[in-house]
Write an enzyme that holds these catalytic residues in place. Structure first.
Site, short mmCIF file in Angstrom:
data_model
loop_
_atom_site.label_atom_id
_atom_site.label_comp_id
_atom_site.label_asym_id
_atom_site.label_seq_id
_atom_site.Cartn_x
_atom_site.Cartn_y
_atom_site.Cartn_z
N ASP B 337 0.87 -1.32 0.19
CA ASP B 337 0.02 -0.02 0.07
C ASP B 337 1.02 1.36 -0.14
O ASP B 337 0.40 2.24 0.55
CB ASP B 337 -1.00 -0.17 1.02
CG ASP B 337 -1.87 1.23 1.32
OD1 ASP B 337 -2.17 1.63 0.01
OD2 ASP B 337 -2.52 1.42 2.40
N ASN B 433 2.86 10.44 3.80
CA ASN B 433 1.49 10.42 3.20
C ASN B 433 1.02 11.57 2.32
O ASN B 433 1.79 12.29 1.89
CB ASN B 433 0.42 10.14 4.42
CG ASN B 433 -0.88 9.49 3.80
OD1 ASN B 433 -1.63 9.80 3.15
ND2 ASN B 433 -0.85 8.00 4.28
N ALA B 572 -7.44 9.53 8.65
CA ALA B 572 -7.46 8.23 8.86
C ALA B 572 -7.05 7.77 10.20
O ALA B 572 -7.35 6.81 10.97
CB ALA B 572 -6.74 7.21 7.77
#
Lengths: 178, 598
Positions: B337, B433, B572
């Site tokens: 991922d 991220n 998240a």
């Protein structure tokens, strides 16, 4: 909806079972609310089928074989080495008198025995309510359907549309405050 | 009206006001000590291309500051010497905290825009706020609420109720909603001029990124690779509201790249490749450079043998046609991922024209932005376990084997169908991220907001393509047995080497801002801080009391420089990754704009 509840309540009152039926109704509501608030919905999905996802590979609660006691224990203790978190505060405290979960305390939870702590802790009665909710509304049910989806989310959103034949829609109307 | 505002002031801040001005009741309400509202000039292509000059004038008119994605402001009143005097100038409580779908609350990840003393900010559900920032305080001019369908969109938002900001075009504010709309709002009145559905939550598509304005188009990216979507980048003509092009990030039969999807499973059904972070634009080549996310399913890479183009890639497309010009893939056949959705920062170093990208896989990359040719890669995290390194010639991970359909990289750290559980570093959130990097063109330093992490993934093989949309399609999932911290790490782009690291207790979930001699950033525990741009020594900090998951920006009004940042933990983290940062469990949801001044 309100109307139905009131009607049922009145009926029940007339029959003299007031206490237990109302308790059952609010217990069911507590179960559903807890299922949403405690993020069961995040990992197991609203319908309980689980599957992969950012919360880990959650098992299907529709297909679970566990009984009430085992569900309560799984939610209370979590499951070591998996993404299923523990929902009761302090169950693994090193200095607690008892170690109700697998006889483990914090120091045993290293490596492959790691247990995640839930983001939201629950009270014992909430854990029982959510276990009953799973038993009654999820376990043993087949594929999720429109009625179940609407029961979970209500019907003010398009969230359940994929369980309906195709319909066309208008976009929401924005509003401005100034 | 007058009486009411007086009362409000009395209640809210009479004591303070008396102290400050001594004549708190002489003025006539919130906006009275401000000059009359002024109409701002149209935002044109010309102005967007000259965003650096706009920034020197105190504006911030495009998401990343300029179209090159640099987030560098030349404003220098707040500098190494003065920054210790920085304090809260004003705050404004915003909304958008409601939950929806699988989310219990919204959060803030947006970058405010600034033009002529007005700020334009968004909350997690895509409401747009125009705020008058003149006169040393903030006054709400209007709020446009798009009435987003919370459950419909929130049930398929993998990673939070988020919106990263708006864009300006002519006299319009252009914004997205989580439920997939592109909305044009009149900048003066706040009235919605038109809206267009660009993405479709029925397919698992949602939109969280800010639009990028290129010429007369708004460029939209999509999220949903966890729900089996086929990713795309789309361009909408803002004058006709028609779609100009839509480029899929996953090829179909007959297209280049399809040979990299070797299995029987049809790539275009659920190949992933989301595009939810705003890209950058190089006018000299008329090229848009945009990051592409992970393949679907996320972890079960045996389901999708082959390199899986253009997932985990930086993609360059022609601005007029959307035609793909080049790509550079970071993690072929990704089992971790490690998406490449993050921004590309365009920089000139000597005669080199580079695109920089800090990947979730822990490496910062530089490629030639005219053709995608690899230049260098450097690990910016403290710990990498999935590969020995990036091959300096090919730019591929050393273990990458073109002869293999399913990559295993360093096997001990790679989950597979045979060895379903593996721990790897960086963890699946990265590395780095979506929170944006920033680049100081004078110091030639590139500041990366880092998640110093490892985590654990368990593969749950997918047996078939998803039978229904809107269901997670990830082939497994992560858990968090390890503590996660963070840093701001600087890379010297003239050498491609790490030049400094400022370590933080918590992961960096907000991004960075570079000014002449400072770097600003924040922590999910509430701290906003400024570092020396050269040494990364901490020079200033303030705890906002709310989780920071948004990037700082800076602007100037009335001749005075301010730093603004949205505060309210979004994304998240608090749902999926909180177990790695247990202290953050006490952070409460919030929604507040902080503005700091000297």
């Amino acid at each position: 909806m309100m109307f139905r509840v009131n009607l049922a309540a009145t009926l029940v009152m007339a029959l003299g079972f007031l206490g237990s039926a109302q308790a059952e109704e609010s217990e069911a509501q507590l179960g559903r609310a807890t299922y949403a608030r405690a993020n069961c919905v995040g990992c197991h999905k609203w319908h309980g089928n689980g599957g992969g996802g950012y919360g880990g590979a959650a098992l299907s609660l529709r297909k679970t074989q566990l009984d009430r006691e085992q569900i309560v224990k799984t939610v209370t203790c979590g499951r070591p080495g998996t993404g299923m978190p523990s929902f009761l505060r302090g169950v693994y405290d090193d200095d607690a008198k008892e170690h109700p979960c697998y006889d483990f305390s914090q120091k045993d939870l290293t490596g492959d025995n790691h247990v995640a702590e839930a983001g939201t802790f629950l009270r014992p009665n909430e854990i029982e309510a959510v276990a009953d909710y799973v038993l009654k509304n999820i376990m043993g049910h087949g594929d999720p359907n429109l009625a179940e989806c609407v029961a979970f989310f209500g019907d003010t959103s398009r969230v359940c549309e994929i369980y309906k034949p195709k319909t066309s829609h208008q976009m929401p109307t924005p509003s401005t405050q100034n | 009206m007058k009486a009411r505002t007086l009362n409000l002031r009395l209640l809210a801040g009479a004591a303070l006001a008396c102290l400050i001005s001594g004549s708190a009741y002489a003025d006539g309400g919130p906006a009275a000590d401000k000059p009359a509202t002024v109409k701002s000039a149209d935002v044109t292509t010309e102005r967007l291309l000259n965003a650096n000059k706009e920034m020197a004038d105190g504006n911030w008119i495009t998401h990343h500051g300029n179209l090159w994605g640099q987030r560098y402001s030349p404003l220098a009143q707040i500098n190494k010497d003065t920054v210790k005097g920085l304090h809260v100038a004003w705050t404004m409580q915003l909304g958008g905290l409601e939950g929806g779908g699988i989310w219990s609350h919204g959060g803030l990840e947006g970058t405010p825009l600034a033009e002529n003393g007005y700020l334009y900010v968004t909350d997690g559900w895509g409401s747009v706020y125009k705020i008058d920032a003149r006169g040393g305080k903030g006054t709400l001019i209007w709020k446009m609420d798009p009435k987003t369908d919370h459950d419909w969109a929130g049930a398929v938002a993998c990673c939070g109720v988020d919106n990263r900001g708006a864009a300006l075009y002519k006299n319009l504010v252009i914004s997205h909603t989580l439920d997939g709309r592109l909305i044009a709002t009149d900048k003066e009145t706040g009235q919605v001029k038109w809206q267009r559905a660009v993405a479709n939550p029925d397919k698992g598509e949602v939109v969280t990124g800010a639009p990028l304005i290129v010429k007369n188009m708004a460029i939209t990216g999509v999220a949903g690779a966890e729900y089996g979507i086929r990713g795309w980048i789309a361009a909408t003509d803002l004058d006709t509201q028609k779609e100009v092009w839509r480029t899929y990030t996953i090829p179909t039969k007959g297209e280049a790249g399809i040979e990299s999807w070797k299995g029987a499973n049809s790539a275009e059904v659920a190949g992933g490749g989301s595009t939810w972070v705003t890209g950058s634009y190089d006018a000299a080549n008329n090229t848009i450079v945009w990051g592409v996310g992970n393949p679907g399913p996320d972890w079960d890479n045996a389901f999708r043998p082959g390199d899986n183009l253009y997932t985990d890639s930086s993609l360059a497309v022609d601005a007029d046609t959307g035609k793909i010009k080049w790509h550079f893939q970071h993690t072929p056949n990704d089992p971790y991922d490690y998406d490449s959705v993050g921004e590309n920062v365009l920089v000139d170093v000597g005669d080199k024209k580079l695109a920089l990208h800090a990947n979730r896989n822990g490496f910062g990359y530089a490629v030639d932005r005219t053709d995608g040719k690899f230049e260098w890669a450097t690990a910016f995290v403290k710990k990498v376990t999935w590969t020995k390194g990036i091959n300096p010639k090919t730019g591929k991970p050393e273990e990458y084997d073109a002869g293999k359909d399913v990559q295993t990289y360093l096997a001990a750290a790679t989950p597979t169908r045979d060895k379903a559980l593996a721990d790897f570093c960086p963890g699946n959130m990265g590395g780095k991220n979506w929170p944006p990097t920033s680049y100081n063109p004078e110091l030639k330093l590139w500041y990366i907001p880092v998640i110093e992490s490892c985590n654990r993934v368990t593969i749950a093989p997918e047996k078939a393509l998803p039978a229904k949309s809107r269901e997670f399609f990830t082939g497994g999932g992560p858990s968090q047995p390890f503590r996660i911290t963070g840093s701001v790490t600087a890379i010297d782009v003239t050498t491609g080497k790490v030049a400094g690291k400022f370590e933080t207790k918590f992961p960096n979930l907000g991004g960075t801002l570079a000014t002449k001699d400072l770097v600003f950033s924040g922590e999910p525990s509430g701290e906003v801080f400024a570092l020396d741009g050269k040494t990364l020594e901490k020079l200033w900090g303030f705890n906002t009391g709310g989780g920071v998951s948004a990037p700082p920006m800076t602007f100037q009004v009335d001749g005075k420089q301010y730093v603004a940042i949205l505060v309210g933990l979004g994304g998240a983290w608090d749902k999926w990754f909180i177990d790695s940062t247990p202290e953050l469990k006490t952070m409460q949801p919030g929604s507040m704009l902080y503005v700091f001044g000297l």
